[in-house]
Design a protein around this motif. Sequence first.
Motif, PDB file in Angstrom:
ATOM      1  N   GLU A 148       0.205  -9.161   2.648  1.00 26.34           N
ATOM      2  CA  GLU A 148      -1.242  -9.082   2.439  1.00 26.34           C
ATOM      3  C   GLU A 148      -1.552  -8.439   1.093  1.00 26.34           C
ATOM      4  O   GLU A 148      -2.449  -8.880   0.359  1.00 26.34           O
ATOM      5  CB  GLU A 148      -1.917  -8.283   3.551  1.00 26.34           C
ATOM      6  CG  GLU A 148      -3.440  -8.315   3.420  1.00 26.34           C
ATOM      7  CD  GLU A 148      -4.158  -7.314   4.300  1.00 26.34           C
ATOM      8  OE1 GLU A 148      -5.172  -7.693   4.883  1.00 26.34           O
ATOM      9  OE2 GLU A 148      -3.713  -6.160   4.371  1.00 26.34           O
ATOM     10  N   GLN A 149      -0.801  -7.380   0.754  1.00 22.52           N
ATOM     11  CA  GLN A 149      -0.987  -6.743  -0.553  1.00 22.52           C
ATOM     12  C   GLN A 149      -0.737  -7.754  -1.666  1.00 22.52           C
ATOM     13  O   GLN A 149      -1.463  -7.800  -2.670  1.00 22.52           O
ATOM     14  CB  GLN A 149      -0.013  -5.564  -0.701  1.00 22.52           C
ATOM     15  CG  GLN A 149      -0.253  -4.417   0.257  1.00 22.52           C
ATOM     16  CD  GLN A 149      -1.335  -3.476  -0.227  1.00 22.52           C
ATOM     17  OE1 GLN A 149      -2.007  -3.741  -1.209  1.00 22.52           O
ATOM     18  NE2 GLN A 149      -1.519  -2.372   0.466  1.00 22.52           N
ATOM     19  N   ALA A 150       0.303  -8.586  -1.507  1.00 18.53           N
ATOM     20  CA  ALA A 150       0.626  -9.592  -2.510  1.00 18.53           C
ATOM     21  C   ALA A 150      -0.492 -10.612  -2.646  1.00 18.53           C
ATOM     22  O   ALA A 150      -0.867 -11.004  -3.764  1.00 18.53           O
ATOM     23  CB  ALA A 150       1.938 -10.287  -2.140  1.00 18.53           C
ATOM     24  N   GLN A 151      -1.042 -11.051  -1.524  1.00 17.96           N
ATOM     25  CA  GLN A 151      -2.111 -12.047  -1.581  1.00 17.96           C
ATOM     26  C   GLN A 151      -3.365 -11.475  -2.228  1.00 17.96           C
ATOM     27  O   GLN A 151      -4.026 -12.145  -3.028  1.00 17.96           O
ATOM     28  CB  GLN A 151      -2.389 -12.567  -0.174  1.00 17.96           C
ATOM     29  CG  GLN A 151      -1.230 -13.379   0.391  1.00 17.96           C
ATOM     30  CD  GLN A 151      -1.536 -14.016   1.732  1.00 17.96           C
ATOM     31  OE1 GLN A 151      -2.593 -13.804   2.320  1.00 17.96           O
ATOM     32  NE2 GLN A 151      -0.593 -14.804   2.234  1.00 17.96           N
ATOM     33  N   ASN A 152      -3.695 -10.229  -1.918  1.00 17.91           N
ATOM     34  CA  ASN A 152      -4.824  -9.575  -2.571  1.00 17.91           C
ATOM     35  C   ASN A 152      -4.592  -9.450  -4.074  1.00 17.91           C
ATOM     36  O   ASN A 152      -5.499  -9.645  -4.889  1.00 17.91           O
ATOM     37  CB  ASN A 152      -5.052  -8.183  -1.963  1.00 17.91           C
ATOM     38  CG  ASN A 152      -5.977  -8.209  -0.767  1.00 17.91           C
ATOM     39  OD1 ASN A 152      -7.088  -8.716  -0.841  1.00 17.91           O
ATOM     40  ND2 ASN A 152      -5.531  -7.677   0.360  1.00 17.91           N
ATOM     41  N   PHE A 153      -3.373  -9.107  -4.444  1.00 17.48           N
ATOM     42  CA  PHE A 153      -2.984  -8.971  -5.842  1.00 17.48           C
ATOM     43  C   PHE A 153      -3.205 -10.288  -6.583  1.00 17.48           C
ATOM     44  O   PHE A 153      -3.764 -10.328  -7.684  1.00 17.48           O
ATOM     45  CB  PHE A 153      -1.514  -8.551  -5.913  1.00 17.48           C
ATOM     46  CG  PHE A 153      -0.985  -8.285  -7.295  1.00 17.48           C
ATOM     47  CD1 PHE A 153      -0.955  -6.995  -7.813  1.00 17.48           C
ATOM     48  CD2 PHE A 153      -0.488  -9.317  -8.075  1.00 17.48           C
ATOM     49  CE1 PHE A 153      -0.452  -6.742  -9.084  1.00 17.48           C
ATOM     50  CE2 PHE A 153       0.012  -9.086  -9.352  1.00 17.48           C
ATOM     51  CZ  PHE A 153       0.036  -7.791  -9.858  1.00 17.48           C
ATOM     52  N   ILE A 154      -2.787 -11.389  -5.968  1.00 15.49           N
ATOM     53  CA  ILE A 154      -2.935 -12.714  -6.575  1.00 15.49           C
ATOM     54  C   ILE A 154      -4.410 -13.069  -6.750  1.00 15.49           C
ATOM     55  O   ILE A 154      -4.823 -13.549  -7.810  1.00 15.49           O
ATOM     56  CB  ILE A 154      -2.220 -13.773  -5.718  1.00 15.49           C
ATOM     57  CG1 ILE A 154      -0.706 -13.601  -5.839  1.00 15.49           C
ATOM     58  CG2 ILE A 154      -2.626 -15.189  -6.126  1.00 15.49           C
ATOM     59  CD1 ILE A 154       0.073 -14.398  -4.819  1.00 15.49           C
TER      60      ILE A 154
END
Length: 264
Positions: A148-154
């Motif tokens: 989820e952190q990665a998707q928010n980052f993207i």
Amino acid sequence: MYRAAVIDDEDIIVQGLVRTLPWAKYGCEVAATASDGAAALAMLRREKPDLIFTDIRMPGVDGLAVLAAVRSEFPDMQVTILSGYPDFEYAQRAIELGVVRYVLKPSRFADLEDALRAMSANLDALAGERAAQPPQEDAPPAAGSGAEQAQNFIVRNAEAYIRAHHAEKLTLGEVADHVYVSQWHLSKLIARYTGQSFFDLLNGVRIERARELLANPALRVFEISEQVGFADVTHFSRIFKKLTGVSANEYRAGLQCPQKRGQT
């Protein structure tokens, strides 16, 4: 057997890891290697390894953005970072994105084997969870997870790129390339985290900027339309009214006479 990949721009490191780590001991085999970020992404999408050892800073790519792309598209893929930079903040960001280990170069063999053991153990645990309860198709990642952190980052990176380039003839493909994911994946993430399509998001940024420019009476509406990225002033006018409820000229009149604008 779990399939592993090793990514580093120093071939001696790649070959050292391939030859010395006890892959079979932890139920693994090396399926592929890569020596630069662009080749690595293509390889990962093609081979879909279960675990990877990867350098985080390679020429020509944003390491954290690549890591976010990997963790977003392949949330179960286990990642160990190899880095020659003892940067605490950088390491912390990588850990937030869900890496299993962050190992500094020159790496101790014991640290590398421990990373391999941990990644293999995580994969065993995931296999057990799937056997007990098959995952839902295209289910969003767990709140607070690395995926989820990665998707928010993207999505944040994509929004920043859109804001910086909104006046250009911007496409979904160009933004997807910037954040290292496929167009389909970025479109899905934008819809999930903003509730909008890519073009709705882009138009919103353009109209936001147009509202600022309308405060300058020296600029004509068609000039503003061009400056914010619309090729057709008619299309601009239609989108402006759709998003603000008034025409561009009515909006400008309201700026010049706030009371009138409030009545509108």
